[in-house]
Design a protein around this motif. Structure first.
Motif, PDB file in Angstrom:
ATOM      1  N   LYS A   5      -1.708  -2.553 -16.136  1.00  0.00           N
ATOM      2  CA  LYS A   5      -2.580  -1.430 -15.786  1.00  0.00           C
ATOM      3  C   LYS A   5      -4.031  -1.875 -15.587  1.00  0.00           C
ATOM      4  N   TYR A   6      -4.450  -2.906 -16.291  1.00  0.00           N
ATOM      5  CA  TYR A   6      -5.856  -3.275 -16.251  1.00  0.00           C
ATOM      6  C   TYR A   6      -6.128  -4.602 -15.562  1.00  0.00           C
ATOM      7  N   GLU A   7      -5.115  -5.391 -15.421  1.00  0.00           N
ATOM      8  CA  GLU A   7      -5.352  -6.686 -14.786  1.00  0.00           C
ATOM      9  C   GLU A   7      -5.134  -6.572 -13.288  1.00  0.00           C
ATOM     10  N   GLN A   8      -6.131  -7.033 -12.548  1.00  0.00           N
ATOM     11  CA  GLN A   8      -6.041  -6.911 -11.102  1.00  0.00           C
ATOM     12  C   GLN A   8      -5.413  -8.157 -10.481  1.00  0.00           C
ATOM     13  N   THR A   9      -4.643  -7.927  -9.422  1.00  0.00           N
ATOM     14  CA  THR A   9      -4.125  -9.033  -8.638  1.00  0.00           C
ATOM     15  C   THR A   9      -4.573  -8.790  -7.203  1.00  0.00           C
ATOM     16  N   GLU A  10      -4.940  -9.879  -6.544  1.00  0.00           N
ATOM     17  CA  GLU A  10      -5.467  -9.741  -5.185  1.00  0.00           C
ATOM     18  C   GLU A  10      -4.347  -9.867  -4.146  1.00  0.00           C
ATOM     19  N   TYR A  11      -4.344  -8.967  -3.177  1.00  0.00           N
ATOM     20  CA  TYR A  11      -3.363  -8.989  -2.092  1.00  0.00           C
ATOM     21  C   TYR A  11      -4.095  -8.841  -0.761  1.00  0.00           C
ATOM     22  N   SER A  12      -3.646  -9.594   0.228  1.00  0.00           N
ATOM     23  CA  SER A  12      -4.228  -9.393   1.559  1.00  0.00           C
ATOM     24  C   SER A  12      -3.502  -8.221   2.210  1.00  0.00           C
ATOM     25  N   ALA A  13      -4.140  -7.614   3.198  1.00  0.00           N
ATOM     26  CA  ALA A  13      -3.508  -6.502   3.917  1.00  0.00           C
ATOM     27  C   ALA A  13      -2.224  -6.979   4.595  1.00  0.00           C
ATOM     28  N   THR A  14      -2.259  -8.212   5.091  1.00  0.00           N
ATOM     29  CA  THR A  14      -1.088  -8.780   5.780  1.00  0.00           C
ATOM     30  C   THR A  14       0.100  -8.898   4.826  1.00  0.00           C
ATOM     31  N   SER A  15      -0.170  -9.319   3.592  1.00  0.00           N
ATOM     32  CA  SER A  15       0.940  -9.483   2.637  1.00  0.00           C
ATOM     33  C   SER A  15       1.582  -8.134   2.289  1.00  0.00           C
ATOM     34  N   LEU A  16       0.869  -7.044   2.544  1.00  0.00           N
ATOM     35  CA  LEU A  16       1.437  -5.708   2.308  1.00  0.00           C
ATOM     36  C   LEU A  16       2.045  -5.141   3.595  1.00  0.00           C
ATOM     37  N   GLY A  17       2.092  -5.987   4.631  1.00  0.00           N
ATOM     38  CA  GLY A  17       2.697  -5.570   5.903  1.00  0.00           C
ATOM     39  C   GLY A  17       1.728  -4.801   6.780  1.00  0.00           C
ATOM     40  N   GLY A  18       0.438  -4.931   6.503  1.00  0.00           N
ATOM     41  CA  GLY A  18      -0.541  -4.163   7.277  1.00  0.00           C
ATOM     42  C   GLY A  18      -1.436  -5.003   8.154  1.00  0.00           C
ATOM     43  N   LYS A  19      -2.296  -4.319   8.891  1.00  0.00           N
ATOM     44  CA  LYS A  19      -3.256  -5.005   9.760  1.00  0.00           C
ATOM     45  C   LYS A  19      -4.667  -4.560   9.377  1.00  0.00           C
ATOM     46  N   THR A  20      -5.605  -5.446   9.648  1.00  0.00           N
ATOM     47  CA  THR A  20      -7.001  -5.121   9.351  1.00  0.00           C
ATOM     48  C   THR A  20      -7.712  -4.690  10.623  1.00  0.00           C
ATOM     49  N   SER A  21      -8.507  -3.670  10.514  1.00  0.00           N
ATOM     50  CA  SER A  21      -9.277  -3.216  11.671  1.00  0.00           C
ATOM     51  C   SER A  21     -10.374  -4.228  11.955  1.00  0.00           C
ATOM     52  N   SER A  22     -10.565  -4.539  13.228  1.00  0.00           N
ATOM     53  CA  SER A  22     -11.614  -5.505  13.567  1.00  0.00           C
ATOM     54  C   SER A  22     -12.856  -4.790  14.089  1.00  0.00           C
ATOM     55  N   ALA A  23     -12.755  -3.502  14.324  1.00  0.00           N
ATOM     56  CA  ALA A  23     -13.879  -2.766  14.926  1.00  0.00           C
ATOM     57  C   ALA A  23     -14.317  -1.619  14.019  1.00  0.00           C
ATOM     58  N   PRO A  24     -15.587  -1.222  14.126  1.00  0.00           N
ATOM     59  CA  PRO A  24     -16.029  -0.044  13.381  1.00  0.00           C
ATOM     60  C   PRO A  24     -15.382   1.225  13.932  1.00  0.00           C
ATOM     61  N   LEU A  25     -15.212   2.209  13.071  1.00  0.00           N
ATOM     62  CA  LEU A  25     -14.551   3.448  13.482  1.00  0.00           C
ATOM     63  C   LEU A  25     -15.408   4.662  13.115  1.00  0.00           C
ATOM     64  N   PRO A  26     -15.317   5.727  13.909  1.00  0.00           N
ATOM     65  CA  PRO A  26     -15.971   6.975  13.489  1.00  0.00           C
ATOM     66  C   PRO A  26     -15.181   7.577  12.319  1.00  0.00           C
ATOM     67  N   VAL A  27     -15.859   8.284  11.453  1.00  0.00           N
ATOM     68  CA  VAL A  27     -15.167   8.858  10.295  1.00  0.00           C
ATOM     69  C   VAL A  27     -14.501  10.180  10.713  1.00  0.00           C
ATOM     70  N   GLY A  28     -13.197  10.256  10.476  1.00  0.00           N
ATOM     71  CA  GLY A  28     -12.463  11.486  10.788  1.00  0.00           C
ATOM     72  C   GLY A  28     -12.368  12.408   9.584  1.00  0.00           C
ATOM     73  N   MET A  29     -12.181  11.798   8.429  1.00  0.00           N
ATOM     74  CA  MET A  29     -12.001  12.607   7.220  1.00  0.00           C
ATOM     75  C   MET A  29     -12.524  11.865   5.995  1.00  0.00           C
ATOM     76  N   VAL A  30     -13.193  12.614   5.137  1.00  0.00           N
ATOM     77  CA  VAL A  30     -13.580  12.085   3.816  1.00  0.00           C
ATOM     78  C   VAL A  30     -12.817  12.912   2.800  1.00  0.00           C
ATOM     79  N   LEU A  31     -12.101  12.239   1.939  1.00  0.00           N
ATOM     80  CA  LEU A  31     -11.310  12.951   0.937  1.00  0.00           C
ATOM     81  C   LEU A  31     -11.828  12.631  -0.462  1.00  0.00           C
TER      82      LEU A  31
END
Lengths: 278, 161
Positions: free
Chosen positions: A177-203
């Motif tokens: 619960k308290y110890e952090q492990t580092e993961y890249s977005a790729t290792s989670l099957g995701g992609k990283t945005s390379s460009a800035p984006l307009p904000v659509g929603m703040v939650l």
């Protein structure tokens, strides 16, 4: 009166300087080994955004000393900030302080303490403090096809665009619960945005086991009020910070609700997005 | 008329953001953000040092196109006073009634929204609140938003519950 311990004069002192987001920082130590470790980690501390520079005039000066008893002391601008006997803890603490310094004093940028993903060409931002499940939520969204921007900071420019700050995701629950492990977005099957984006929603959302999802769309004023506590440079530059926040709340949907477990929550979040974000 | 009944909006040390229906004010002295709803914002803007409470009431009636109770303006002034958004305290006008009674009375009679000033303090120390990293229990103490101010998990390097 609280008098802080001053930095010692060192016989041997190693040093490097760098600039990140216009913030000029010097880091020194009497341990060449510890200093090299920090230098080697700069790309992960400031993903895509730092320049080593030997001749710049630093505005923020950090010094880490290690004595013969392996006691680590961290000084900022000549005054003691903290000390401890664990190299690893001091290293983590220092990395966090470096990031915060840049986040607070960045030139022409407003850093929000927030998780950010890209969805259908716009950013979804989750302002939250530590232990609120930001990274877990971001990780679940990445697994569902969202682009990764950050699990720690939403970096906003003067036009209200949010820029990627793609540090590795720090996930707690996978090990402990308290110890952090580092993961890249790729290792989670995701992609990283390379460009800035307009904000659509703040939650504005907080995890609570079994909480009922009841999103309330906030007025612009209330939205800013809710975001202010997560706005790192608000004290340093309130005028610029509020101007940028105003641009965000002008164009984006700002919603607030408690939420339960991330997995079941994602569908509700997408539904809210589809209904409200044009 | 007593001068204390001519409220004056504070302008010094404030950053003001105008929005279509609200006004957001950041107080540089206290590091607090205040959100004034439309009614409270109109009252605050009318506090120019020339308008009496009666004048402000009339100005609101013109703005909203409906009758406004003077107590409603006093309700706004009380909140603006409490949040330090007027240059000096204005003597309390609503006497003999609790705030709740006044709200109830105006609420039933008025078609315009009751004045609301919502406030929130900026983090006491941004450096402290934005991260819960620690090396010793001492470094948790200053981080007021962390789960526990005394419990530094030295393995994780985080202040934990």
């Amino acid at each position: 009166m609280n008098i802080k311990k001053k930095a010692p004069c060192l016989e041997r002192r190693y040093r490097f300087k760098f600039d990140s987001y216009g913030v000029k920082i010097a880091v020194g130590s009497n341990s060449g080994e510890f200093l090299q470790k920090i230098k080697d980690h700069l790309p992960s501390i400031f993903p895509n955004c730092f320049v080593l520079h030997s001749r710049l005039k630093p505005k923020h000066d950090f010094l880490i000393t290690v004595n013969n008893d392996r006691l680590y002391e961290l000084y900022k601008d000549g005054e003691l900030m903290t000390s401890g006997d664990s190299e690893e803890n001091m290293f983590k603490f220092f990395c966090s302080r470096l990031r915060l310094t840049v986040a607070e004093f960045a030139v022409s940028r407003v850093f929000l303490h927030a998780g950010v993903v890209g969805w259908k060409g716009k950013a979804i931002v989750f302002p939250a403090q530590s232990f609120q499940g930001k990274s877990t939520l971001v990780a679940e969204l990445i697994k569902r096809g969202a682009l990764y921007l950050s699990d720690e900071y939403a970096v906003l420019d003067e036009n209200g665009l949010v820029h990627p700050f793609p540090k590795t995701l720090s996930l707690r629950e996978m090990v402990d619960k308290y110890e952090q492990t580092e993961y890249s977005a790729t290792s989670l099957g995701g992609k990283t945005s390379s460009a800035p984006l307009p904000v659509g929603m703040v939650l504005i959302t907080q995890f609570e086991p079994g909480a009922k999802w009841e999103p309330e769309i906030l007025s612009e004023g209330r939205a800013i009020l809710e975001i202010v506590p997560h706005t790192i440079p608000i004290r340093h530059d309130p005028e610029f910070s509020l101007r940028v926040l105003n641009k965000i709340v002008n164009r984006a949907i700002i919603a607030k609700s408690k939420r339960s477990e991330a997995k079941g929550f994602i569908d509700l979040l997408f539904e809210l997005y589809e209904t409200n974000v044009k | 008329m007593n001068n204390s009944q001519i409220p004056v909006a504070r302008k010094q040390g404030l950053v003001v953001q105008e929005m279509p229906e609200e006004v957001l004010i950041y107080d540089l002295d206290t590091n607090k953000a205040h959100c004034l709803n439309k009614t409270a914002a109109l009252v605050w803007k009318s506090c120019d040092g020339n308008n009496s409470v009666a004048d402000i009431t009339k100005s609101l009636e013109n703005g909203f196109g409906s009758r406004v109770e003077e107590d409603l303006v006093w309700l706004a002034i009380e909140q603006l006073n409490a949040k330090d958004l007027l240059t000096e305290n204005v003597a309390r006008r609503i006497k003999g009634q609790t705030r709740r009674e006044v709200i109830k009375k105006i609420g039933f009679a008025s078609v315009i929204a009751l004045p609301i000033v919502a406030s929130l303090a900026a983090p006491s120390s941004v450096m402290a609140t934005a991260s819960c990293a620690c090396t010793s229990p001492g470094s948790c103490v200053a981080q007021t938003s962390c789960p526990n101010p005394n419990n530094c998990n030295t393995v994780a390097g985080q202040c934990i519950p």
